[in-house]
Motif scaffolding. Sequence first.
Motif, mmCIF file in Angstrom:
data_model
loop_
_atom_site.group_PDB
_atom_site.id
_atom_site.type_symbol
_atom_site.label_atom_id
_atom_site.label_comp_id
_atom_site.label_asym_id
_atom_site.label_seq_id
_atom_site.Cartn_x
_atom_site.Cartn_y
_atom_site.Cartn_z
ATOM 1 N N PRO A 52 10.441 -3.250 2.544
ATOM 2 C CA PRO A 52 9.858 -2.801 1.314
ATOM 3 C C PRO A 52 10.280 -4.012 0.072
ATOM 4 C CG PRO A 52 11.374 -1.332 2.237
ATOM 5 C CD PRO A 52 11.455 -2.576 3.044
ATOM 6 N N ILE A 53 9.200 -3.992 -0.972
ATOM 7 C CA ILE A 53 9.404 -4.844 -2.056
ATOM 8 C C ILE A 53 10.074 -4.120 -2.888
ATOM 9 C CG2 ILE A 53 8.050 -6.173 -3.759
ATOM 10 C CD1 ILE A 53 5.691 -6.692 -1.862
ATOM 11 N N GLY A 54 11.274 -4.370 -3.367
ATOM 12 C CA GLY A 54 12.256 -3.571 -4.194
ATOM 13 C C GLY A 54 11.940 -3.823 -5.622
ATOM 14 N N ARG A 55 11.104 -5.124 -5.922
ATOM 15 C CA ARG A 55 11.119 -5.338 -7.587
ATOM 16 C C ARG A 55 9.867 -4.752 -7.950
ATOM 17 N NH1 ARG A 55 11.278 -11.397 -7.867
ATOM 18 N NH2 ARG A 55 10.826 -10.751 -9.899
ATOM 19 N N LYS A 56 9.867 -3.664 -8.756
ATOM 20 C CA LYS A 56 8.960 -3.046 -9.051
ATOM 21 C C LYS A 56 7.952 -3.861 -9.992
ATOM 22 C CE LYS A 56 7.273 1.278 -11.243
ATOM 23 N NZ LYS A 56 7.406 2.817 -11.423
ATOM 24 N N PRO A 57 8.450 -4.929 -10.876
ATOM 25 C CA PRO A 57 7.364 -5.690 -11.623
ATOM 26 C C PRO A 57 6.652 -6.473 -10.815
ATOM 27 C CG PRO A 57 9.497 -5.680 -12.620
ATOM 28 C CD PRO A 57 9.905 -4.995 -11.324
ATOM 29 N N MET A 58 7.028 -6.758 -9.580
ATOM 30 C CA MET A 58 6.372 -7.601 -8.478
ATOM 31 C C MET A 58 5.125 -6.743 -8.100
ATOM 32 S SD MET A 58 7.430 -9.915 -5.294
ATOM 33 C CE MET A 58 8.307 -11.131 -6.378
ATOM 34 N N VAL A 59 5.693 -5.371 -7.532
ATOM 35 C CA VAL A 59 4.491 -4.685 -7.093
ATOM 36 C C VAL A 59 3.445 -4.348 -8.191
ATOM 37 C CG1 VAL A 59 4.168 -2.265 -6.255
ATOM 38 C CG2 VAL A 59 6.305 -3.638 -5.423
ATOM 39 N N LYS A 60 4.002 -4.090 -9.269
ATOM 40 C CA LYS A 60 3.085 -3.998 -10.542
ATOM 41 C C LYS A 60 2.041 -5.219 -10.667
ATOM 42 C CE LYS A 60 2.602 -2.317 -15.078
ATOM 43 N NZ LYS A 60 3.190 -1.773 -16.326
ATOM 44 N N LEU A 61 2.648 -6.297 -10.428
ATOM 45 C CA LEU A 61 1.867 -7.478 -10.669
ATOM 46 C C LEU A 61 0.824 -7.734 -9.334
ATOM 47 C CD1 LEU A 61 1.312 -9.997 -12.241
ATOM 48 C CD2 LEU A 61 3.023 -11.054 -10.929
ATOM 49 N N PHE A 62 1.376 -7.450 -8.163
ATOM 50 C CA PHE A 62 0.364 -7.568 -7.020
ATOM 51 C C PHE A 62 -0.789 -6.525 -7.294
ATOM 52 C CE2 PHE A 62 3.661 -9.315 -4.188
ATOM 53 C CZ PHE A 62 2.685 -10.815 -4.009
ATOM 54 N N SER A 63 -0.215 -5.125 -7.716
ATOM 55 C CA SER A 63 -1.456 -4.095 -7.948
ATOM 56 C C SER A 63 -2.446 -4.692 -8.812
ATOM 57 C CB SER A 63 -0.906 -2.812 -8.308
ATOM 58 O OG SER A 63 -0.570 -2.995 -9.827
ATOM 59 N N THR A 64 -2.309 -5.415 -9.663
ATOM 60 C CA THR A 64 -3.329 -6.016 -10.798
ATOM 61 C C THR A 64 -4.317 -6.784 -10.158
ATOM 62 O OG1 THR A 64 -2.140 -7.677 -11.532
ATOM 63 C CG2 THR A 64 -1.493 -5.689 -12.659
ATOM 64 N N ILE A 65 -4.056 -7.399 -8.907
ATOM 65 C CA ILE A 65 -4.955 -8.333 -8.292
ATOM 66 C C ILE A 65 -5.541 -7.769 -6.799
ATOM 67 C CG2 ILE A 65 -4.175 -10.410 -9.441
ATOM 68 C CD1 ILE A 65 -2.696 -11.063 -6.823
ATOM 69 N N LEU A 66 -5.390 -6.353 -6.767
ATOM 70 C CA LEU A 66 -5.978 -5.644 -5.657
ATOM 71 C C LEU A 66 -7.309 -5.386 -5.580
ATOM 72 C CD1 LEU A 66 -5.130 -4.421 -2.926
ATOM 73 C CD2 LEU A 66 -4.613 -2.284 -4.326
ATOM 74 N N ARG A 67 -8.034 -5.693 -4.629
ATOM 75 C CA ARG A 67 -9.396 -5.202 -4.791
ATOM 76 C C ARG A 67 -9.911 -4.485 -3.321
ATOM 77 N NH1 ARG A 67 -13.213 -10.053 -5.854
ATOM 78 N NH2 ARG A 67 -13.526 -10.522 -3.771
ATOM 79 N N ARG A 68 -10.772 -3.785 -3.300
ATOM 80 C CA ARG A 68 -11.377 -3.189 -1.987
ATOM 81 C C ARG A 68 -12.570 -3.795 -1.979
ATOM 82 N NH1 ARG A 68 -11.714 3.253 -0.224
ATOM 83 N NH2 ARG A 68 -12.351 2.805 1.906
ATOM 84 N N ASP A 69 -12.767 -4.550 -0.952
ATOM 85 C CA ASP A 69 -14.110 -4.898 -0.568
ATOM 86 C C ASP A 69 -14.715 -4.091 0.580
ATOM 87 O OD1 ASP A 69 -14.196 -6.655 -2.346
ATOM 88 O OD2 ASP A 69 -13.491 -8.281 -1.348
ATOM 89 N N GLY A 70 -15.515 -3.172 0.651
ATOM 90 C CA GLY A 70 -15.944 -2.498 1.715
ATOM 91 C C GLY A 70 -14.644 -1.644 2.312
ATOM 92 N N ASP A 71 -14.341 -1.644 3.270
ATOM 93 C CA ASP A 71 -13.314 -0.820 3.947
ATOM 94 C C ASP A 71 -11.878 -1.913 3.899
ATOM 95 O OD1 ASP A 71 -14.577 1.392 4.385
ATOM 96 O OD2 ASP A 71 -14.985 0.874 6.683
ATOM 97 N N ASP A 72 -12.229 -3.008 3.345
ATOM 98 C CA ASP A 72 -10.920 -3.951 3.409
ATOM 99 C C ASP A 72 -10.275 -4.155 2.074
ATOM 100 O OD1 ASP A 72 -11.383 -4.855 5.973
ATOM 101 O OD2 ASP A 72 -13.175 -6.050 5.303
ATOM 102 N N TYR A 73 -9.015 -4.488 1.961
ATOM 103 C CA TYR A 73 -8.302 -4.338 0.977
ATOM 104 C C TYR A 73 -7.670 -6.033 0.816
ATOM 105 C CZ TYR A 73 -7.974 0.404 0.345
ATOM 106 O OH TYR A 73 -8.329 1.728 -0.048
ATOM 107 N N VAL A 74 -8.182 -6.591 -0.380
ATOM 108 C CA VAL A 74 -7.772 -7.842 -0.518
ATOM 109 C C VAL A 74 -6.577 -8.089 -1.909
ATOM 110 C CG1 VAL A 74 -9.603 -9.036 0.925
ATOM 111 C CG2 VAL A 74 -9.760 -8.402 -1.822
#
Length: 189
Positions: A52-74
């Motif tokens: 598990p990624i325990g650092r909430k700021p890191m998770v939040k940062l990754f969440s800002t560059i998340l995209r869904r292309d069709g059924d795939d997450y990138v």
Amino acid sequence: MSDSGKANDLLAQIPKSDKPGLPPVHLWHPEFCGHIDMRIARDGTWFYMGTPIGRKPMVKLFSTILRRDGDDYVLVTPVEMVGIKVDDAPFVAVGVQVEGEGEAQILRFTTNVEDEVVAGAEHPLRVMLDEQTQEPAPYVHVRSNLEALIHRNVFYQLVELAVPREIDGRAWLGVWSAGEFFPIGLLPE
């Protein structure tokens, strides 16, 4: 390059901005670089290489560059795109604030990565039923084509707010938000 190096390189590529808001990931179309060992569990926990990624700021940062292309997450930056696994929805709606009542009611959801959305035409609610168990799985649209699974406790709050309404000759229970009615379950006939 190791997965660990890929994750660090990916973070380094996120453009710095003085403006609040999300990066324009919809405008970025770099070459796909493969999958990394990152997974978002159904409960919203982000894992990297099985931990598990325990650092909430890191998770939040990754969440800002998340995209869904069709059924795939990138995860995408201007220069690199990598695939990740998402068990259900990438976010979890962990809270709801209710303002007003009746058709004027506003439901403001907060996700596990601190996104806030008001359910309405741009951010609809939907409920899927498990075919075998008939257990509901409620979702709220967060951004682009990314959704948040509504946490069970939050869904119970919605059930308490639910009012009956007939739709296409059938009686439904549902909730109002921003002038929209969202069915959450059929009433028994």
